[in-house]
Design a protein around this motif. Structure first.
Motif, PDB file in Angstrom:
ATOM      1  N   VAL A  24       0.840  -1.204   0.000  1.00 20.30           N
ATOM      2  CA  VAL A  24       0.000   0.000   0.000  1.00 20.30           C
ATOM      3  C   VAL A  24       0.878   1.258   0.000  1.00 20.30           C
ATOM      4  CG1 VAL A  24      -1.616   1.355   1.399  1.00 20.30           C
ATOM      5  CG2 VAL A  24      -2.013  -1.088   1.057  1.00 20.30           C
ATOM      6  N   LEU A  25       1.946   1.201   0.804  1.00 17.25           N
ATOM      7  CA  LEU A  25       2.870   2.337   0.899  1.00 17.25           C
ATOM      8  C   LEU A  25       3.516   2.622  -0.460  1.00 17.25           C
ATOM      9  CD1 LEU A  25       4.023   4.139   3.209  1.00 17.25           C
ATOM     10  CD2 LEU A  25       5.944   2.562   3.341  1.00 17.25           C
ATOM     11  N   LYS A  26       3.849   1.553  -1.176  1.00 17.47           N
ATOM     12  CA  LYS A  26       4.575   1.672  -2.438  1.00 17.47           C
ATOM     13  C   LYS A  26       3.651   2.097  -3.581  1.00 17.47           C
ATOM     14  CE  LYS A  26       7.321  -1.278  -5.478  1.00 17.47           C
ATOM     15  NZ  LYS A  26       7.486  -2.714  -5.803  1.00 17.47           N
ATOM     16  N   THR A  27       2.488   1.459  -3.681  1.00 20.40           N
ATOM     17  CA  THR A  27       1.610   1.693  -4.834  1.00 20.40           C
ATOM     18  C   THR A  27       0.559   2.764  -4.555  1.00 20.40           C
ATOM     19  OG1 THR A  27       0.014   0.017  -4.146  1.00 20.40           O
ATOM     20  CG2 THR A  27       1.828  -0.724  -5.554  1.00 20.40           C
ATOM     21  N   LYS A  28       0.305   3.078  -3.257  1.00 12.46           N
ATOM     22  CA  LYS A  28      -0.795   3.961  -2.827  1.00 12.46           C
ATOM     23  C   LYS A  28      -2.156   3.430  -3.278  1.00 12.46           C
ATOM     24  CE  LYS A  28       2.295   7.260  -1.665  1.00 12.46           C
ATOM     25  NZ  LYS A  28       3.206   6.561  -0.731  1.00 12.46           N
ATOM     26  N   ASP A  29      -2.193   2.183  -3.737  1.00 15.09           N
ATOM     27  CA  ASP A  29      -3.430   1.595  -4.265  1.00 15.09           C
ATOM     28  C   ASP A  29      -4.117   0.770  -3.188  1.00 15.09           C
ATOM     29  OD1 ASP A  29      -5.453   0.555  -5.778  1.00 15.09           O
ATOM     30  OD2 ASP A  29      -4.179  -0.807  -6.929  1.00 15.09           O
ATOM     31  N   THR A  30      -5.377   1.114  -2.887  1.00 16.20           N
ATOM     32  CA  THR A  30      -6.142   0.370  -1.882  1.00 16.20           C
ATOM     33  C   THR A  30      -7.473  -0.108  -2.444  1.00 16.20           C
ATOM     34  OG1 THR A  30      -7.171   2.417  -1.122  1.00 16.20           O
ATOM     35  CG2 THR A  30      -5.201   1.705   0.068  1.00 16.20           C
TER      36      THR A  30
ATOM     37  N   LYS B  84      -1.649 -10.674 -14.193  1.00 14.62           N
ATOM     38  CA  LYS B  84      -2.318  -9.443 -14.618  1.00 14.62           C
ATOM     39  C   LYS B  84      -2.092  -8.307 -13.608  1.00 14.62           C
ATOM     40  CE  LYS B  84      -6.635  -8.721 -13.932  1.00 14.62           C
ATOM     41  NZ  LYS B  84      -8.043  -9.053 -13.705  1.00 14.62           N
ATOM     42  N   ASP B  85      -2.226  -8.626 -12.319  1.00 16.70           N
ATOM     43  CA  ASP B  85      -2.065  -7.621 -11.257  1.00 16.70           C
ATOM     44  C   ASP B  85      -0.649  -7.048 -11.249  1.00 16.70           C
ATOM     45  OD1 ASP B  85      -4.661  -8.130 -10.561  1.00 16.70           O
ATOM     46  OD2 ASP B  85      -4.216  -9.055  -8.628  1.00 16.70           O
ATOM     47  N   LYS B  86       0.350  -7.921 -11.467  1.00 14.83           N
ATOM     48  CA  LYS B  86       1.748  -7.477 -11.450  1.00 14.83           C
ATOM     49  C   LYS B  86       2.018  -6.496 -12.579  1.00 14.83           C
ATOM     50  CE  LYS B  86       5.049 -10.525  -9.247  1.00 14.83           C
ATOM     51  NZ  LYS B  86       5.923 -11.687  -9.455  1.00 14.83           N
ATOM     52  N   LEU B  87       1.502  -6.834 -13.761  1.00 18.16           N
ATOM     53  CA  LEU B  87       1.683  -5.948 -14.910  1.00 18.16           C
ATOM     54  C   LEU B  87       1.051  -4.588 -14.638  1.00 18.16           C
ATOM     55  CD1 LEU B  87       1.043  -8.451 -17.835  1.00 18.16           C
ATOM     56  CD2 LEU B  87       3.198  -7.286 -17.291  1.00 18.16           C
ATOM     57  N   ALA B  88      -0.145  -4.608 -14.059  1.00 22.53           N
ATOM     58  CA  ALA B  88      -0.845  -3.355 -13.758  1.00 22.53           C
ATOM     59  C   ALA B  88      -0.102  -2.551 -12.693  1.00 22.53           C
ATOM     60  CB  ALA B  88      -2.273  -3.652 -13.313  1.00 22.53           C
ATOM     61  N   ASP B  89       0.481  -3.251 -11.691  1.00 23.28           N
ATOM     62  CA  ASP B  89       1.275  -2.560 -10.661  1.00 23.28           C
ATOM     63  C   ASP B  89       2.471  -1.848 -11.302  1.00 23.28           C
ATOM     64  OD1 ASP B  89      -0.115  -2.991  -8.343  1.00 23.28           O
ATOM     65  OD2 ASP B  89       1.036  -4.737  -7.709  1.00 23.28           O
ATOM     66  N   GLN B  90       3.130  -2.562 -12.217  1.00 21.67           N
ATOM     67  CA  GLN B  90       4.315  -1.983 -12.869  1.00 21.67           C
ATOM     68  C   GLN B  90       3.947  -0.779 -13.728  1.00 21.67           C
ATOM     69  OE1 GLN B  90       5.926  -5.376 -14.835  1.00 21.67           O
ATOM     70  NE2 GLN B  90       6.831  -6.208 -12.971  1.00 21.67           N
ATOM     71  N   ALA B  91       2.747  -0.810 -14.294  1.00 24.93           N
ATOM     72  CA  ALA B  91       2.299   0.296 -15.133  1.00 24.93           C
ATOM     73  C   ALA B  91       1.821   1.472 -14.281  1.00 24.93           C
ATOM     74  CB  ALA B  91       1.192  -0.180 -16.059  1.00 24.93           C
ATOM     75  N   GLY B  92       1.930   1.347 -12.936  1.00 24.50           N
ATOM     76  CA  GLY B  92       1.509   2.425 -12.046  1.00 24.50           C
ATOM     77  C   GLY B  92      -0.002   2.615 -12.040  1.00 24.50           C
ATOM     78  N   HIS B  93      -0.681   1.514 -12.360  1.00 26.64           N
ATOM     79  CA  HIS B  93      -2.143   1.492 -12.404  1.00 26.64           C
ATOM     80  C   HIS B  93      -2.717   1.780 -11.012  1.00 26.64           C
ATOM     81  CE1 HIS B  93      -6.033  -0.408 -13.531  1.00 26.64           C
ATOM     82  NE2 HIS B  93      -6.039  -0.738 -12.266  1.00 26.64           N
ATOM     83  N   GLN B  94      -3.687   2.701 -10.935  1.00 35.09           N
ATOM     84  CA  GLN B  94      -4.357   2.922  -9.641  1.00 35.09           C
ATOM     85  C   GLN B  94      -5.772   2.411  -9.719  1.00 35.09           C
ATOM     86  OE1 GLN B  94      -3.245   5.149  -6.851  1.00 35.09           O
ATOM     87  NE2 GLN B  94      -1.176   5.373  -7.639  1.00 35.09           N
TER      88      GLN B  94
END
Lengths: 94, 94
Positions: A24-30, B84-94
């Motif tokens: 959460v800290l890294k991505t700010k995504d919740t 899928k989630d990892k790819l979206a995390d890397q793309a800075g997906h919120q």
């Protein structure tokens, strides 16, 4: 031997919230985190902490102080994002 | 009185995973959930369940069977979506 199983259990369920808090800290995504879960869980951990204090059980107190800090941080981040997350959920955002 | 605090704690931390499981079921979204958290947590709950069986403690067994079912379901959904989630995390997906 039996106590070792209990300690392993306590360490795993407490420390497991560390990677979630870091994510959460890294991505700010919740967005996919449940607000109700973290509200009820954080309250539950406060009850475990109270139980540990009432029983004077130091391992229980330490484990639940750690879990409380991690869960409360995740809860605060979720509360901060909740409006945005709700809108995204309604839009079927993945 | 002290036992009531313990029971409240157990009910809250076990049942809190129900709204999270329902949210995952409804949205199919697991992106902000941590795979490491649910792996370690589910293993920890299995240890709590073993501890309950070793101590012959029925409330502990019942609470952890419920928590295990909920946490394991969330873990399976996360594993299913992980690439899928990892790819979206890397793309800075919120």
């Amino acid at each position: 031997m039996i106590e070792l199983v209990g300690y392993t259990a306590a360490v795993c369920t407490s420390l497991s919230f560390l990677p979630q808090a870091l994510k959460v800290l890294k991505t700010k995504d919740t967005q996919s985190l449940s607000l109700v879960m973290y509200s009820v869980f954080t309250f539950g951990v406060m009850m475990w902490l109270s139980y540990g204090i009432l029983l004077n059980d130091l391992p229980m107190i330490l484990a639940n102080v750690l879990t409380f800090i991690l869960a409360f941080f995740i809860l605060l981040m979720k509360i901060k994002n909740n409006k945005k997350d709700k809108l995204a959920d309604q839009a079927g955002h993945q």
